[in-house]
Design an enzyme around this catalytic site. Structure first.
Site, PDB file in Angstrom:
ATOM      1  N   ALA A   1      18.143 -13.067  45.380  1.00  0.00           N
ATOM      2  CA  ALA A   1      17.880 -12.744  46.780  1.00  0.00           C
ATOM      3  C   ALA A   1      17.189 -11.389  46.929  1.00  0.00           C
ATOM      4  CB  ALA A   1      19.195 -12.753  47.559  1.00  0.00           C
ATOM      5  N   TRP A   2      17.694 -10.372  46.238  1.00  0.00           N
ATOM      6  CA  TRP A   2      17.172  -9.022  46.432  1.00  0.00           C
ATOM      7  C   TRP A   2      15.804  -8.841  45.784  1.00  0.00           C
ATOM      8  CZ3 TRP A   2      16.375  -5.838  49.689  1.00  0.00           C
ATOM      9  CH2 TRP A   2      16.528  -4.454  49.631  1.00  0.00           C
TER      10      TRP A   2
ATOM     11  N   GLU B   1      29.190  -8.255  43.461  1.00  0.00           N
ATOM     12  CA  GLU B   1      29.282  -7.234  42.413  1.00  0.00           C
ATOM     13  C   GLU B   1      30.606  -6.485  42.431  1.00  0.00           C
ATOM     14  OE1 GLU B   1      27.513  -6.653  39.893  1.00  0.00           O
ATOM     15  OE2 GLU B   1      25.454  -7.286  40.235  1.00  0.00           O
TER      16      GLU B   1
ATOM     17  N   LYS C   1      23.431  -2.682  41.630  1.00  0.00           N
ATOM     18  CA  LYS C   1      24.421  -1.674  41.991  1.00  0.00           C
ATOM     19  C   LYS C   1      25.734  -2.014  41.301  1.00  0.00           C
ATOM     20  CE  LYS C   1      22.394  -1.219  46.626  1.00  0.00           C
ATOM     21  NZ  LYS C   1      22.629  -1.406  48.082  1.00  0.00           N
TER      22      LYS C   1
ATOM     23  N   GLY D   1      13.151 -10.802  38.285  1.00  0.00           N
ATOM     24  CA  GLY D   1      14.407 -11.260  38.861  1.00  0.00           C
ATOM     25  C   GLY D   1      14.188 -11.881  40.222  1.00  0.00           C
TER      26      GLY D   1
ATOM     27  N   ARG E   1      13.629 -15.725  35.329  1.00  0.00           N
ATOM     28  CA  ARG E   1      14.073 -16.080  33.977  1.00  0.00           C
ATOM     29  C   ARG E   1      14.047 -17.590  33.785  1.00  0.00           C
ATOM     30  NH1 ARG E   1      18.835 -17.865  32.548  1.00  0.00           N
ATOM     31  NH2 ARG E   1      19.680 -17.334  34.588  1.00  0.00           N
TER      32      ARG E   1
ATOM     33  N   ALA F   1      19.391  -8.492  51.774  1.00  0.00           N
ATOM     34  CA  ALA F   1      18.133  -9.078  51.318  1.00  0.00           C
ATOM     35  C   ALA F   1      17.473  -9.923  52.401  1.00  0.00           C
ATOM     36  CB  ALA F   1      18.383  -9.915  50.064  1.00  0.00           C
TER      37      ALA F   1
ATOM     38  N   LYS G   1      30.925   1.287  46.983  1.00  0.00           N
ATOM     39  CA  LYS G   1      30.949   0.671  48.319  1.00  0.00           C
ATOM     40  C   LYS G   1      31.260  -0.825  48.215  1.00  0.00           C
ATOM     41  CE  LYS G   1      26.734  -1.485  48.076  1.00  0.00           C
ATOM     42  NZ  LYS G   1      26.302  -2.817  48.550  1.00  0.00           N
TER      43      LYS G   1
END
Length: 333
Positions: free
Chosen positions: A10-11, A283, A105, A7, A33, A142, A193
């Site tokens: 960014a993270w 998210e 998350k 993946g 991907r 990130a 959160k």
């Protein structure tokens, strides 16, 4: 260590950069991907779409194609995909027997025939239960991790080997990694959160003041804890990095996408317009409804999350959302 990160958002890219720069000299491969995206990253030695201006370390290897082909010889696998892609990737990696951790998350959207959406560890239990796995979470943007700015994370798993592998792979002078075996608590904190950050962004966008922001974050933490405990988590987890720490960062930090959604809602945009304006995944927008559905399923009251869902669904405008919350009956804290 040989580390594979799946993946190249960014993270995932930030964690791959941090691992590749580790003093122990890990061999790190970052997989995308999209082969075209990976080719562009290889040519520029930069992830221009997600982390513009941050160079990729010379030692970081880039790859595309079949993810299973990268598993032989790996000591640790890290999944940097969004929550929506976790199930499919775990299915492709279900023969993996080395430690594996996900970075996403949130709650999964409700699958056909299911009553509610699942957290990442529950998806793992369904599709790849033999894989020793866990979550890497905590208060972290990130961009700051990629730049080597001081950060603290939580490596959470029921498997000691997974926790230890994450600590060995990532703990460094720039990145502290704490071990935790309360995966439920860590994942509830990481999901809720994001929803609360939308509410805090709305609060700030409406210029309601610092008193209102403090009240919202504090009551949001209470909501998060109630849901977590009902799902089997420990109270103390929510006082740590993946609970209070991640909530404060995401609710108040200018790099927070979810906070920015709330700011845009305060300006009068609807949810679709706000997401389009961001250009990246937030998210909290996608998991707010599943968070609330899970809370209703276990009988937990979450008025802040309920209000965010009503906003996102267009059932309330910004001013009415504040009025709804302030009109609630008094009660003991």
């Amino acid at each position: 260590m040989k580390i594979v990160v799946f993946g190249a958002g960014a993270w995932g890219t930030a964690i791959a950069i941090s691992a590749a720069l580790h003093p122990h000299g890990h061999a790190v491969t970052l997989w995308a991907r999209d082969a075209a995206q990976m080719a562009a990253m290889q040519a520029a030695r930069e992830n221009a779409r997600y982390l513009a201006g941050v160079p990729l370390p010379a030692a970081l290897q880039l790859a595309a194609g079949d993810p299973a082909a990268l598993l032989p010889g790996a000591d640790l696998v890290i999944l940097g995909t969004p929550m929506a892609a976790l199930r499919g990737l775990l299915q492709r990696l279900q023969d993996c027997r080395m430690p594996l951790a996900w970075l996403c998350k949130g709650f999964e959207t409700v699958q056909p025939g299911a009553a509610f959406g699942l957290m990442a560890h529950e998806v793992h239990a369904q599709v790849a239960p033999a894989v020793p796995a866990g979550a890497l979470s905590g208060p972290s943007f990130a961009l700051e991790v990629a730049r080597g700015q001081p950060t603290a994370l939580v490596a959470s798993s029921a498997h000691p080997a997974v926790r230890q592998a994450l600590v060995e792979a990532l703990h460094s002078p720039q990145l502290r990694v704490y071990a935790n075996d309360d995966v439920r608590g860590v994942e509830v904190g990481g999901a809720v959160k994001n929803v609360l950050a939308i509410a805090t962004g709305l609060c700030d966008g409406l210029q309601l003041g610092l008193n209102a922001r403090a009240a919202l974050i504090t009551r949001g933490l209470a909501e998060m804890t109630r849901l977590g405990v009902a799902l089997g988590a420990r109270v103390e987890t929510f006082m740590g990095l993946s609970g209070l720490g991640d909530l404060v960062l995401t609710a108040t930090g200018d790099l927070s996408r979810n906070r920015r959604v709330g700011l845009l809602l305060a300006q009068g945009l609807d949810a679709q317009q706000a997401v389009q304006s961001l250009g990246h995944v937030a998210e909290g927008v996608y998991c707010a409804r599943t968070v609330l559905a899970r809370a209703l399923h276990v009988g937990v009251e979450m008025p802040l999350s309920e209000t965010v869902v009503a906003l996102l669904d267009g059932q309330l405008h910004a001013g009415a959302a504040v009025q709804r919350l302030m009109a609630r009956d008094p009660r003991e804290e």
